[in-house]
Scaffold this motif. Sequence first.
Motif, PDB file in Angstrom:
ATOM      1  N   TYR A 160      15.456  32.816 -19.541  1.00 46.35           N
ATOM      2  CA  TYR A 160      16.398  32.278 -18.563  1.00 46.35           C
ATOM      3  C   TYR A 160      15.837  32.383 -17.156  1.00 46.35           C
ATOM      4  O   TYR A 160      15.967  31.460 -16.345  1.00 46.35           O
ATOM      5  CB  TYR A 160      17.755  32.982 -18.669  1.00 46.35           C
ATOM      6  CG  TYR A 160      18.388  32.832 -20.030  1.00 46.35           C
ATOM      7  CD1 TYR A 160      18.373  31.593 -20.674  1.00 46.35           C
ATOM      8  CD2 TYR A 160      18.970  33.911 -20.683  1.00 46.35           C
ATOM      9  CE1 TYR A 160      18.926  31.441 -21.932  1.00 46.35           C
ATOM     10  CE2 TYR A 160      19.527  33.766 -21.942  1.00 46.35           C
ATOM     11  CZ  TYR A 160      19.504  32.530 -22.557  1.00 46.35           C
ATOM     12  OH  TYR A 160      20.048  32.378 -23.804  1.00 46.35           O
TER      13      TYR A 160
ATOM     14  N   SER B 218      10.665  22.144 -19.409  1.00 49.49           N
ATOM     15  CA  SER B 218      10.969  21.556 -20.721  1.00 49.49           C
ATOM     16  C   SER B 218      10.471  22.443 -21.850  1.00 49.49           C
ATOM     17  O   SER B 218      11.073  22.474 -22.916  1.00 49.49           O
ATOM     18  CB  SER B 218      10.452  20.127 -20.831  1.00 49.49           C
ATOM     19  OG  SER B 218       9.080  20.091 -20.621  1.00 49.49           O
TER      20      SER B 218
ATOM     21  N   ALA C 185      13.271  24.972 -22.210  1.00 49.53           N
ATOM     22  CA  ALA C 185      14.485  24.318 -22.719  1.00 49.53           C
ATOM     23  C   ALA C 185      14.339  24.048 -24.219  1.00 49.53           C
ATOM     24  O   ALA C 185      15.264  24.256 -25.001  1.00 49.53           O
ATOM     25  CB  ALA C 185      14.750  23.022 -21.974  1.00 49.53           C
TER      26      ALA C 185
ATOM     27  N   VAL D 142      14.797  27.314 -26.160  1.00 52.07           N
ATOM     28  CA  VAL D 142      16.199  27.740 -26.297  1.00 52.07           C
ATOM     29  C   VAL D 142      16.927  26.813 -27.272  1.00 52.07           C
ATOM     30  O   VAL D 142      17.709  27.263 -28.114  1.00 52.07           O
ATOM     31  CB  VAL D 142      16.920  27.771 -24.931  1.00 52.07           C
ATOM     32  CG1 VAL D 142      18.362  28.211 -25.093  1.00 52.07           C
ATOM     33  CG2 VAL D 142      16.203  28.715 -23.977  1.00 52.07           C
ATOM     34  N   ALA D 143      16.650  25.520 -27.175  1.00 46.67           N
ATOM     35  CA  ALA D 143      17.270  24.566 -28.102  1.00 46.67           C
ATOM     36  C   ALA D 143      16.904  24.930 -29.535  1.00 46.67           C
ATOM     37  O   ALA D 143      17.750  24.909 -30.428  1.00 46.67           O
ATOM     38  CB  ALA D 143      16.830  23.145 -27.777  1.00 46.67           C
ATOM     39  N   ASP D 144      15.650  25.296 -29.761  1.00 46.64           N
ATOM     40  CA  ASP D 144      15.225  25.669 -31.114  1.00 46.64           C
ATOM     41  C   ASP D 144      15.966  26.899 -31.610  1.00 46.64           C
ATOM     42  O   ASP D 144      16.239  27.045 -32.796  1.00 46.64           O
ATOM     43  CB  ASP D 144      13.710  25.952 -31.145  1.00 46.64           C
ATOM     44  CG  ASP D 144      12.915  24.661 -31.155  1.00 46.64           C
ATOM     45  OD1 ASP D 144      13.533  23.611 -31.428  1.00 46.64           O
ATOM     46  OD2 ASP D 144      11.709  24.702 -30.879  1.00 46.64           O
TER      47      ASP D 144
ATOM     48  N   ILE E   3      19.017  27.695 -31.090  1.00 43.52           N
ATOM     49  CA  ILE E   3      20.412  27.469 -31.495  1.00 43.52           C
ATOM     50  C   ILE E   3      20.560  26.282 -32.431  1.00 43.52           C
ATOM     51  O   ILE E   3      21.661  25.971 -32.878  1.00 43.52           O
ATOM     52  CB  ILE E   3      21.341  27.283 -30.275  1.00 43.52           C
ATOM     53  CG1 ILE E   3      20.871  26.128 -29.391  1.00 43.52           C
ATOM     54  CG2 ILE E   3      21.403  28.551 -29.463  1.00 43.52           C
ATOM     55  CD1 ILE E   3      21.790  25.901 -28.204  1.00 43.52           C
ATOM     56  N   LYS E   4      19.450  25.664 -32.760  1.00 47.70           N
ATOM     57  CA  LYS E   4      19.496  24.482 -33.621  1.00 47.70           C
ATOM     58  C   LYS E   4      20.114  24.825 -34.979  1.00 47.70           C
ATOM     59  O   LYS E   4      19.762  25.821 -35.593  1.00 47.70           O
ATOM     60  CB  LYS E   4      18.075  23.961 -33.804  1.00 47.70           C
ATOM     61  CG  LYS E   4      17.995  22.667 -34.531  1.00 47.70           C
ATOM     62  CD  LYS E   4      16.801  21.828 -34.114  1.00 47.70           C
ATOM     63  CE  LYS E   4      15.465  22.394 -34.553  1.00 47.70           C
ATOM     64  NZ  LYS E   4      14.359  21.578 -34.068  1.00 47.70           N
TER      65      LYS E   4
ATOM     66  N   LEU F 150      22.933  33.717 -28.331  1.00 49.14           N
ATOM     67  CA  LEU F 150      22.724  33.646 -26.892  1.00 49.14           C
ATOM     68  C   LEU F 150      23.364  34.821 -26.154  1.00 49.14           C
ATOM     69  O   LEU F 150      23.317  34.888 -24.939  1.00 49.14           O
ATOM     70  CB  LEU F 150      23.259  32.327 -26.338  1.00 49.14           C
ATOM     71  CG  LEU F 150      22.590  31.070 -26.886  1.00 49.14           C
ATOM     72  CD1 LEU F 150      23.082  29.847 -26.126  1.00 49.14           C
ATOM     73  CD2 LEU F 150      21.073  31.162 -26.785  1.00 49.14           C
TER      74      LEU F 150
END
Lengths: 384, 174
Positions: free
Chosen positions: B111, B127, B130, B133-135, B137-138, B149
């Motif tokens: 973060y 990116s 980002a 982090v997307a991975d 919570i996917k 998180l």
Amino acid sequence: MSKRKHAVNDLTDDLLIEILWRLPERPLCRFKCVSRSWRDLISDPVHRRRLALTDAASGFFYHVDTNGICPMVTHLGFTALCPPDDKPPPPLVVDDPVFPFLPSSYARTRMELLDSCSGLLLLRCHRDFDFDQVVDPRSSNNEWPGFATSDPTKLPGGEDTPPCSPGIRSGRLLALPRVELVRTDEYEINSGIKVVHIYSSETREWVTRNSEWFGYKIVSSGRHAYLNGFLHFTTADAENGLVASVDTKGQKWKVTRVCPEFPAKLGGNAVIGQSQRRLLFVDADCSGYAPELSIYALESHAGGTERWILKQRVKSLDQSGKMWFRKQHTVVGIHPDCGVIFLFDSRCRKLIAYDMDRTTARIISTFEEASSKYHFFPYIPLHA
Amino acid sequence: MAAPESGDGNNGAARMVTLISSDNTRFEVEAAAASLSQTLQLTILDGGGGGGDGIPLPNVDSATLSKVLEYCIKHAPAAANGGAPNATAVDRAELERFDNEFVNIDQSVLYSLIMAAHNLEIEGLQSLVAKKVADMIKGKSPMEIRRTLGFPDPTPEEQAEMNAHMLEYGWAYE
């Protein structure tokens, strides 16, 4: 040394959106349950607009009163599957001069949306000559990865096709998990499909094959599905339950038939779609006193034979009996990830999600414009 | 320290700049590396950051800044080449390996990094984080996302709201 640890709540909205739009998940409302702040974030029309054109959201592009003409992209609306609470869905695209994901060099180009499938859009661009363009709105760069031009003057096998040939009446983007698509050209309306063009985003090339569906006519856009290497189409002989299929290399052609058991019959107004790795054939029979929706699934049997099996026949869309399937309902789409069938109520102008597993129905959105002529293009990207 | 191993006998042709973190630690880096930041690039083009006066970065602490610079130093050569053209497949694979390892860190650092990247306008880094982090919570359910998180536990009121929402949109969670 300042050693304050940062947490996810410290992220600004912009950064959270930056993260969320990279997710293949959909619908977006899944994230609305994470927390209040996420819900508010996602409900914000400005953010939704960005997310709607990425992996994170799905819905329908729609147009009113097309009179059979493909809509200009400037006149399209977008309705998401999970509208923000209590509010009508914000028009996502309708104010834009063009789709925001189009490169600026296309700003002045007249464009029509011909078809949509699995999160790809097929656009016809009118410039010095007309050409069709496959677009994946989720590619966020300014360039266009995953786009292909099918300039009719350059189509393989199209030697006898003059530029801007009026012969190519309708491009159809036909189902595929971001890999292949088929375009059919109807040179002679009455004799059915003659030539099929299949595009693969892997090879970035079109293959052209003479159709082996002798005499079958593929019906209007949106009536197609991709599953297990085959593209499937309903035909104009839908009341006979005929489904035409071709593999993506254009080598194997077949026709299967949905046979309802007597006394049931097909209404001839069917939609085909892939849902949870099953091929579904949803037929609306409005001929009787009590209109019915029949859902068939294609099942494989020993020896490689395939048969359409009736899964459900419903008159009431809701266990409580509050919502009945009626004449004014048309099937406009099938959700690829869950047993949900989308219906449009042309009288009340409502888009309805019918959950066939739970036998419940829910209104997704209500449209303002008084017209019964709504046309929908499902935009439901497949998981990456 | 992440102070660069830059002047490798190359007679100091590379111009150096000094960055000062929020907790007053000074970092000396090649201008080319610092210029991965769009914000810093402007200052550097204007001749800032050289000599005794560094560029103060009041929003970035030293731990974060050293991590950011690690990324910039690694990516600077490729960026100078305009990315791909003469980069070999090996170079690219090496960068990818570096990136993967680079984000394999504590969440709070992620973060801090993404905020710093946003602040300094380092697009590649932003990116990269980002995506990471997307991975994380996917494919997870809302509750799992909360846990992953590190959200504080929901208040009963919030929980009830979430449950109601889940019920209404149940079909969407299959």
